[in-house]
Design an enzyme around this catalytic site. Structure first.
Site, PDB file in Angstrom:
ATOM      1  CG  HIS A 188      -2.113  -0.951   0.882  1.00  0.00           C
ATOM      2  ND1 HIS A 188      -2.116  -2.247   1.316  1.00  0.00           N
ATOM      3  CD2 HIS A 188      -3.212  -0.795   0.109  1.00  0.00           C
ATOM      4  CE1 HIS A 188      -3.191  -2.842   0.862  1.00  0.00           C
ATOM      5  NE2 HIS A 188      -3.879  -1.993   0.122  1.00  0.00           N
ATOM      6  CD  GLU A 427     -10.106  -7.299  -2.248  1.00  0.00           C
ATOM      7  OE1 GLU A 427      -9.060  -6.728  -2.582  1.00  0.00           O
ATOM      8  OE2 GLU A 427     -10.854  -6.863  -1.367  1.00  0.00           O
ATOM      9  CB  CYS A 498     -10.296  -0.799  -8.484  1.00  0.00           C
ATOM     10  SG  CYS A 498     -10.640  -2.039  -7.235  1.00  0.00           S
TER      11      CYS A 498
HETATM   12  C1  PEP Z   1      -6.703  -4.868  -4.688  1.00  0.00           C
HETATM   13  O1  PEP Z   1      -6.540  -5.752  -3.847  1.00  0.00           O
HETATM   14  O2  PEP Z   1      -6.426  -5.006  -5.900  1.00  0.00           O
HETATM   15  C2  PEP Z   1      -7.223  -3.551  -4.294  1.00  0.00           C
HETATM   16  C3  PEP Z   1      -7.564  -2.653  -5.190  1.00  0.00           C
HETATM   17  O3  PEP Z   1      -7.303  -3.277  -2.970  1.00  0.00           O
HETATM   18  P1  PEP Z   1      -6.029  -2.950  -2.067  1.00  0.00           P
HETATM   19  O4  PEP Z   1      -4.843  -2.781  -2.989  1.00  0.00           O
HETATM   20  O5  PEP Z   1      -6.333  -1.713  -1.304  1.00  0.00           O
HETATM   21  O6  PEP Z   1      -5.929  -4.159  -1.217  1.00  0.00           O
HETATM   22 MG    MG Z   2      -7.374  -5.574  -1.864  1.00  0.00          MG
END
Ligand code: PEP
Ligand code: MG
Length: 543
Positions: A188, A427, A498
């Site tokens: 992140h 996911e 996303c």
């Molecule tokens: C993902 O897992 O692709 C996502 C968009 O969520 P995050 O990266 O915040 O886990």
């Molecule tokens: Mg995620």
């Protein structure tokens, strides 16, 4: 000139002084060579300085994030004046002949442990605050930096690691780039760097002697030059200027549709982590926000954001987007996104642990506060809700039921609300496999390819050692994306992506051919993606 290599997470160049980010307060020495009276005076002077720093932070936060969010600095000021706290520090100095920093540090630990053991969740949350104020005073006493880790001048920050909560708190105007020893490209922290459009290198071995030296962070060649030779410096400055020109050229694509040469259209939305990112969304002309990572709101403070605080943020985003879609993902905390005040246990496998929807469904009080805030904000724009980390139909139904309960309560209170689309993140491989059933429950799917790749390939997204095994184009992932799109469409859901893969230009054509409806990417990736889409002709080339 010295060169060090790492792994780049954003192609770009940063030129400026290096600044080593020192996280921890220096070890507090116990035995003092001064008299207790002198140590008491040191303590009083450091406490005054801490009060001044907090006052300045309050004013800054008031301007940037409003009164509710700034209030935390006032609370910190009050805690520093707390009689019990001050007496405890003084008593350690006087009775043990200890240094002021030792007395503050010990008092901080003792009070934090006492708060953490209390039943009341508000008091538990004060544990992180008392640690925070104590660290501030110790840093002043020992001359370590903490109140202003970034210094006055813009710099390239160098750190062992940066947690997502540290990253969100950095002052972007003073951040030219960052370099870390640890971290991985899908973490992140890396995602935040991309959102902020900041060149960053991870996996770099550095030492203290780097502090203050001029450097060029070359995100194209995965390296950093320290004390660059004059010819290299001017070549890099030229490249940097040309990057800025390219960026300006991309601005010419603003207001142009995201349509291929043969007329296939796709929505390009933006991923954001805070209301402050909305400026970037508008500047890069996204058609909407496809992922608002609401958990950063929780990571930014030292206590749960209240319903009203959240409402103010969501409302501001919805209003600013002026009717364009805003998909707010409900709290996805846990794993690498930790906030002390949640009091989450240490886990052996945090990525497979107590996180995201699992926390929300078991801590309904927190979940309902967020859902109520989102529902109230829906009166001010086009707001959608998205649930993360779904593995079963049961979870979706439970989440929807809680949402309905919130809606009924708000209605009874006469609160205004708009229509809200409901979606889920796809996911986990489990969600892909039951996508047909899940699609019956919701309006849309958004593929979180960061986690989907991690769970499908059994590759921890936080572990840089696995980068060589990680193939983002693995056929298993692409097949899962296709299956999800087909299942969603069979049941009338729109399907977006996303995760970071959505911005990969090598896959844009593949996604268009699969019929993906929307790509949600970091703001800086929007216009390059538009350029890529507009160059494709799906009637010409095959997969
Ligand atoms: C993902 O897992 O692709 C996502 C968009 O969520 P995050 O990266 O915040 O886990
Ligand atoms: Mg995620």
């Amino acid at each position: 000139m010295k060169v060090a290599t790492g792994k780049s997470i954003l192609k770009g160049i940063a030129i400026g002084p290096l600044r080593i980010y020192r996280k921890k307060a220096a070890e507090a020495r116990r035995a003092s060579v001064l008299s207790p009276a002198e140590e008491l005076a040191r303590f009083e002077s450091a406490r005054r300085e801490a009060q001044e720093q907090l006052g300045a932070l309050y004013d800054k936060a008031l301007d940037e994030v409003g009164e509710d969010n700034a209030a935390i600095f006032e609370i910190h000021q009050m805690m520093l004046d707390d009689e019990d706290y001050v007496d405890a520090v003084k008593s350690i100095i006087e009775t043990q002949g200890a240094t002021a920093e030792y007395a503050v540090s010990t008092t901080g630990e003792n009070f934090a442990a006492a708060f953490a053991a209390m039943e009341d969740s508000y008091m538990q949350a004060r544990s992180a605050d008392v640690k925070d104020i104590s660290r501030r005073v110790v840093n002043i006493l020992t001359g370590s930096e903490q109140g202003d880790v970034q210094g006055e001048e813009p710099a390239i920050l160098v750190a062992d690691d940066l947690t997502p909560s540290e990253t969100v708190q950095l002052d972007k105007s003073k951040l030219l780039g960052f370099i870390t020893r640890h971290g991985s490209s899908n973490s992140h922290t890396a995602i935040l760097a991309r959102t902020m459009n900041i060149p960053a290198l991870i996996g770099v071995d550095f030492d203290e002697s780097w502090d203050g030296r001029l450097a060029v962070l070359d995100g194209y060649n995965h390296c950093v030059y320290i004390d660059p030779a004059p010819e290299l410096l001017s070549a890099m400055e030229a490249k940097h200027r040309s990057d800025l020109e390219q960026e300006a050229l991309l601005q010419g694509l603003k207001k142009k549709p995201n349509v291929t040469l043969d007329g296939t259209e796709i929505q390009v939305y933006a991923n954001i982590g805070s209301a402050g990112d909305v400026g970037l969304v508008l500047q890069n002309d996204a058609q909407g926000i496809g992922l608002f990572r609401s958990e950063f709101l929780y990571l930014d403070g030292s206590d749960y954001p209240t319903e009203d605080q959240q409402f103010a943020v969501y409302k501001r985003v919805a209003e600013t987007m002026a009717g364009k879609k805003v998909v707010i993902r409900t709290l996805d905390i846990g794993a690498d996104k930790q906030a002390d005040y949640f009091g989450l246990d240490h886990e052996e496998n945090p990525a497979l642990g107590y996180r995201a929807i699992r926390i929300c469904l078991t801590r309904r009080d927190i979940f309902k506060q967020q859902l109520r805030a989102i529902l109230r904000a829906s009166a001010f724009g086009s707001v959608s809700i998205m649930f993360p980390m779904i593995i079963s139909v049961r979870e979706v139904r439970d989440a929807k039921e809680i949402l309905e309960e919130c809606r009924r309560e708000l209605k009874a209170q006469g609160a205004a609300m708009g229509e809200v689309e409901i979606g889920i993140m796809i996911e986990t491989p489990a969600a892909v496999m039951i996508a047909d059933e899940l699609a019956e429950e919701v309006d849309f799917f958004s593929l979180g390819t960061n986690d989907l790749s991690q769970y499908t390939l059994a590759i921890d997204r936080q572990n840089p050692k696995l980068d060589t095994f990680y193939d983002p184009h693995h056929p298993a992932i692409l097949r899962m994306i296709r299956m999800t799109v087909e299942a969603g469409h069979r049941h009338g859901c729109w399907v977006g992506i996303c995760g970071e893969l959505g911005a990969d230009p090598a896959l844009t054509e593949t996604f268009l051919r699969m019929g993906v409806d929307e790509l949600s990417v970091s703001p800086s990736a929007i216009l390059p993606l538009r350029k890529r889409i507009r160059s494709l002709d799906l009637t010409k080339s095959g997969e």
